[in-house]
Design a protein around this motif. Structure first.
Motif, PDB file in Angstrom:
ATOM      1  N   PRO A 197      11.381 -11.370   0.302  1.00 51.46           N
ATOM      2  CA  PRO A 197      11.550 -10.080  -0.362  1.00 51.46           C
ATOM      3  C   PRO A 197      11.047 -10.147  -1.792  1.00 51.46           C
ATOM      4  N   ASP A 198      10.797  -8.985  -2.372  1.00 53.01           N
ATOM      5  CA  ASP A 198      10.318  -8.941  -3.750  1.00 53.01           C
ATOM      6  C   ASP A 198      11.407  -9.321  -4.739  1.00 53.01           C
ATOM      7  N   VAL A 199      12.606  -8.847  -4.476  1.00 51.40           N
ATOM      8  CA  VAL A 199      13.761  -9.130  -5.347  1.00 51.40           C
ATOM      9  C   VAL A 199      14.928  -9.497  -4.445  1.00 51.40           C
ATOM     10  N   MET A 200      15.720 -10.480  -4.875  1.00 52.70           N
ATOM     11  CA  MET A 200      16.799 -10.959  -4.018  1.00 52.70           C
ATOM     12  C   MET A 200      18.006 -11.344  -4.874  1.00 52.70           C
ATOM     13  N   LEU A 201      19.170 -10.918  -4.445  1.00 49.60           N
ATOM     14  CA  LEU A 201      20.426 -11.244  -5.119  1.00 49.60           C
ATOM     15  C   LEU A 201      21.112 -12.332  -4.293  1.00 49.60           C
ATOM     16  N   VAL A 202      21.312 -13.520  -4.888  1.00 48.79           N
ATOM     17  CA  VAL A 202      21.852 -14.644  -4.119  1.00 48.79           C
ATOM     18  C   VAL A 202      23.047 -15.277  -4.824  1.00 48.79           C
ATOM     19  N   ASP A 203      23.951 -15.862  -4.032  1.00 44.00           N
ATOM     20  CA  ASP A 203      25.123 -16.568  -4.538  1.00 44.00           C
ATOM     21  C   ASP A 203      24.664 -17.721  -5.429  1.00 44.00           C
ATOM     22  N   ASN A 204      25.344 -17.931  -6.562  1.00 40.78           N
ATOM     23  CA  ASN A 204      24.782 -18.844  -7.559  1.00 40.78           C
ATOM     24  C   ASN A 204      24.571 -20.290  -7.095  1.00 40.78           C
ATOM     25  N   PRO A 205      25.403 -20.878  -6.195  1.00 41.18           N
ATOM     26  CA  PRO A 205      25.104 -22.262  -5.805  1.00 41.18           C
ATOM     27  C   PRO A 205      23.828 -22.388  -4.972  1.00 41.18           C
ATOM     28  N   VAL A 206      23.370 -21.273  -4.398  1.00 44.05           N
ATOM     29  CA  VAL A 206      22.178 -21.308  -3.548  1.00 44.05           C
ATOM     30  C   VAL A 206      20.894 -21.342  -4.383  1.00 44.05           C
ATOM     31  N   VAL A 207      20.990 -20.910  -5.649  1.00 42.17           N
ATOM     32  CA  VAL A 207      19.782 -20.824  -6.479  1.00 42.17           C
ATOM     33  C   VAL A 207      19.046 -22.157  -6.528  1.00 42.17           C
ATOM     34  N   SER A 208      19.776 -23.239  -6.799  1.00 45.76           N
ATOM     35  CA  SER A 208      19.107 -24.539  -6.952  1.00 45.76           C
ATOM     36  C   SER A 208      18.443 -24.981  -5.654  1.00 45.76           C
ATOM     37  N   SER A 230       0.818  -1.205   0.000  1.00 46.57           N
ATOM     38  CA  SER A 230       0.000   0.000   0.000  1.00 46.57           C
ATOM     39  C   SER A 230       0.852   1.255   0.000  1.00 46.57           C
ATOM     40  N   GLY A 231       2.062   1.184   0.566  1.00 47.35           N
ATOM     41  CA  GLY A 231       2.943   2.347   0.602  1.00 47.35           C
ATOM     42  C   GLY A 231       3.867   2.414  -0.583  1.00 47.35           C
ATOM     43  N   GLY A 232       3.701   1.500  -1.546  1.00 50.54           N
ATOM     44  CA  GLY A 232       4.582   1.505  -2.703  1.00 50.54           C
ATOM     45  C   GLY A 232       6.004   1.114  -2.354  1.00 50.54           C
ATOM     46  N   THR A 233       6.156   0.285  -1.305  1.00 48.54           N
ATOM     47  CA  THR A 233       7.488  -0.140  -0.897  1.00 48.54           C
ATOM     48  C   THR A 233       7.732  -1.583  -1.326  1.00 48.54           C
ATOM     49  N   TYR A 234       8.877  -1.783  -1.990  1.00 47.15           N
ATOM     50  CA  TYR A 234       9.313  -3.129  -2.362  1.00 47.15           C
ATOM     51  C   TYR A 234      10.610  -3.438  -1.614  1.00 47.15           C
ATOM     52  N   THR A 235      10.833  -4.716  -1.341  1.00 43.68           N
ATOM     53  CA  THR A 235      12.019  -5.092  -0.562  1.00 43.68           C
ATOM     54  C   THR A 235      13.044  -5.784  -1.443  1.00 43.68           C
ATOM     55  N   PHE A 236      14.317  -5.532  -1.119  1.00 47.81           N
ATOM     56  CA  PHE A 236      15.431  -6.076  -1.895  1.00 47.81           C
ATOM     57  C   PHE A 236      16.525  -6.509  -0.931  1.00 47.81           C
ATOM     58  N   TRP A 237      16.959  -7.754  -1.072  1.00 50.01           N
ATOM     59  CA  TRP A 237      18.057  -8.274  -0.245  1.00 50.01           C
ATOM     60  C   TRP A 237      19.262  -8.558  -1.133  1.00 50.01           C
ATOM     61  N   ASP A 238      20.454  -8.258  -0.618  1.00 50.03           N
ATOM     62  CA  ASP A 238      21.673  -8.595  -1.359  1.00 50.03           C
ATOM     63  C   ASP A 238      22.784  -9.028  -0.399  1.00 50.03           C
ATOM     64  N   PRO A 239      23.852  -9.636  -0.926  1.00 53.74           N
ATOM     65  CA  PRO A 239      24.960 -10.096  -0.082  1.00 53.74           C
ATOM     66  C   PRO A 239      26.155  -9.150  -0.091  1.00 53.74           C
ATOM     67  N   TYR A 240      25.886  -7.847  -0.184  1.00 50.80           N
ATOM     68  CA  TYR A 240      26.961  -6.857  -0.272  1.00 50.80           C
ATOM     69  C   TYR A 240      26.940  -5.874   0.907  1.00 50.80           C
ATOM     70  N   PRO A 241      27.104  -6.353   2.132  1.00 50.08           N
ATOM     71  CA  PRO A 241      27.063  -5.429   3.266  1.00 50.08           C
ATOM     72  C   PRO A 241      28.222  -4.437   3.281  1.00 50.08           C
ATOM     73  N   GLN A 242      29.243  -4.696   2.456  1.00 49.96           N
ATOM     74  CA  GLN A 242      30.366  -3.751   2.403  1.00 49.96           C
ATOM     75  C   GLN A 242      30.003  -2.467   1.673  1.00 49.96           C
ATOM     76  N   PHE A 243      28.848  -2.459   0.991  1.00 51.17           N
ATOM     77  CA  PHE A 243      28.417  -1.263   0.268  1.00 51.17           C
ATOM     78  C   PHE A 243      27.224  -0.633   0.978  1.00 51.17           C
ATOM     79  N   ASP A 244      27.410   0.577   1.500  1.00 53.16           N
ATOM     80  CA  ASP A 244      26.298   1.229   2.196  1.00 53.16           C
ATOM     81  C   ASP A 244      25.454   2.030   1.207  1.00 53.16           C
ATOM     82  N   ALA A 245      24.452   2.727   1.737  1.00 53.56           N
ATOM     83  CA  ALA A 245      23.493   3.436   0.882  1.00 53.56           C
ATOM     84  C   ALA A 245      24.147   4.533   0.046  1.00 53.56           C
ATOM     85  N   SER A 246      25.298   5.059   0.510  1.00 53.55           N
ATOM     86  CA  SER A 246      25.956   6.150  -0.217  1.00 53.55           C
ATOM     87  C   SER A 246      26.922   5.640  -1.291  1.00 53.55           C
ATOM     88  N   SER A 247      27.128   4.312  -1.364  1.00 55.37           N
ATOM     89  CA  SER A 247      28.031   3.730  -2.355  1.00 55.37           C
ATOM     90  C   SER A 247      27.373   3.728  -3.726  1.00 55.37           C
TER      91      SER A 247
END
Length: 414
Positions: free
Chosen positions: A95-106, A37-54
């Motif tokens: 989450p709506d979209v997720m970036l995952v390490d390739n062996p985890v996909v299967s 309802s708020g137009g918010t989508y969620t996204f997860w990734d495995p890059y904690p070394q990159f913050d919002a300003s990166s």
């Protein structure tokens, strides 16, 4: 079909054996809940070394804006992300979209929580076949690769020159071992790699295993024994240090970066560090036993669209994935990550901007997915016995033959 609790628990166990293979580390907490309802989508990734300003953080925000929504990003370390994805699916808030390490996909596909790219209308025709193969199950792809990394041999030009070794002479295992012998005789150190008892150890052993003609369903084959015997010979004769048993890919790189070693087996992601090492280096494709380039494993991540109860969300999720993986953004992202792009067009742009990437483009072209060839989620039950066998043989606990016999027996039970 919704994943069952039993399937999810089994998948959790499988994901738990897979560790990050890139330079990622650390993690951050965050909620995976979606607010349509708020137009918010969620996204997860495995890059904690990159913050919002990166640059990466800004790209994620920008792709949400272009899709007409607020994209809430949460970064986890690789293994934690896989576990949380399975739990979120069990609880109905993936989450709506997720970036995952390739062996985890299967593993996630087996748990029933990822959409096929074709089902959400994503076009993958331009993706290099072997790169997307790491996320393809039964001829269907379940994500779009953001890029790929893999392994090669870095070499120290000065050390080889002092030992009278021409890198062009290294074409197979025999010529490489002969080079190591010369390097040791010249008073320098030979080769360093990671043989640690985690997925990193398996990742680094695979080029030698595959380069001998090994088959992951037959760990104890003559070819597998030949590969493990090669590594054992190097350790026993002092061409490789005993520290390989504890080396991660990071600590192995640190050894090579001292300038004392002739060779270091490591990844695309170390190129930036190589330029800072303070000595001239070159890159060789890892040789196969009898010549040519050995197949190397593909590392890297896939952008995926998890299953949602509200299927109307997929149109926007598709726009977000397309934004993250279009040619212009892939070039910027893969430059940041020091990955090789998954399409020929972007690879050409990368090499034009940085000619040092050319051998890596060639290495990725010869690479194969760890879960490909129909292995899928069986891979973790093979990989752990394999890295255990490597540890056992290199430490002297068992012969390579005995270690791999035990590994094959364990894999069959898994």
């Amino acid at each position: 079909m919704a994943p069952t609790r039993r399937t999810l628990i089994a998948a959790l166990a499988a994901v738990g054996t897979l560790a990050s293979l890139t330079a990622c580390g650390g993690g951050s907490d965050g909620s995976g809940s979606s607010d349509a309802s708020g137009g918010t989508y969620t996204f997860w990734d495995p890059y904690p070394q990159f913050d919002a300003s990166s640059p990466w953080g800004k790209l994620v925000t920008e792709c949400g804006t272009k899709a007409g929504v607020t994209l809430k990003r949460t970064a986890y370390d690789t293994t934690d992300l896989g576990n949380k994805a399975l739990l979120a699916a069990q609880q109905g808030n993936a989450p709506d979209v997720m970036l995952v390490d390739n062996p985890v996909v299967s593993t996630l596909v087996e748990a029933g929580i990822l959409n096929k790219t074709s089902d959400v209308g994503l076009d993958t025709k331009s993706i290099q076949k072997n790169i997307i193969g790491a996320g393809t199950i039964d001829d269907a792809s379940y994500g779009v690769p953001i890029g790929a990394n893999t392994l090669a041999l870095y070499y120290n030009k000065k050390v080889l020159s002092q030992a009278g070794v021409d890198p062009a002479s290294i074409k197979d295992w025999n010529s490489l071992t002969a080079a190591l012998q010369k390097v040791k005789a010249a008073g320098k150190k030979g080769i360093t790699f990671s043989a640690i008892n985690t997925e990193e150890g398996s990742f680094q052993f695979l080029p030698w295993f595959w380069g001998a003609g090994g088959d992951l369903t037959k760990l104890n084959s003559d070819e597998g024994v030949a590969a493990l015997s090669l590594w054992k010979q190097w350790v026993d004769e002092g061409y490789a240090p005993k520290s390989v048993l504890q080396n991660t890919q990071t600590t192995s790189w640190q050894e090579f970066a001292t300038g004392d070693y002739a060779f270091g087996e490591n990844g695309t992601w170390q190129l930036g560090n190589a330029d800072k090492a303070g000595f001239d280096y070159g890159i060789l494709n890892i040789p196969a036993k009898n010549g040519g380039s050995a197949p190397v494993p593909t590392g890297g991540e896939f952008v995926t669209v998890p299953v949602q109860d509200d299927t109307a969300r997929y149109d926007t999720s598709k726009k977000i994935v397309e934004c993250l993986t279009n040619d212009a953004n892939l070039l910027a992202t893969d430059t940041t990550l020091t990955y090789i792009a998954p399409t020929a067009a972007v690879q050409a742009e990368q090499v034009k901007a940085n000619p040092k990437l050319e051998p890596w483009v060639n290495a990725v072209a010869a690479a194969r997915g760890r879960t490909s060839g129909g292995l899928g989620s069986k891979y973790p039950t093979i990989s752990e016995p394999m890295w255990t066998a490597v540890q056992s043989a290199l430490s002297g606990g068992k012969s390579p033959q005995e270690a791999l016999e035990t590994a094959q027996s364990s894999a069959e039970k898994g």
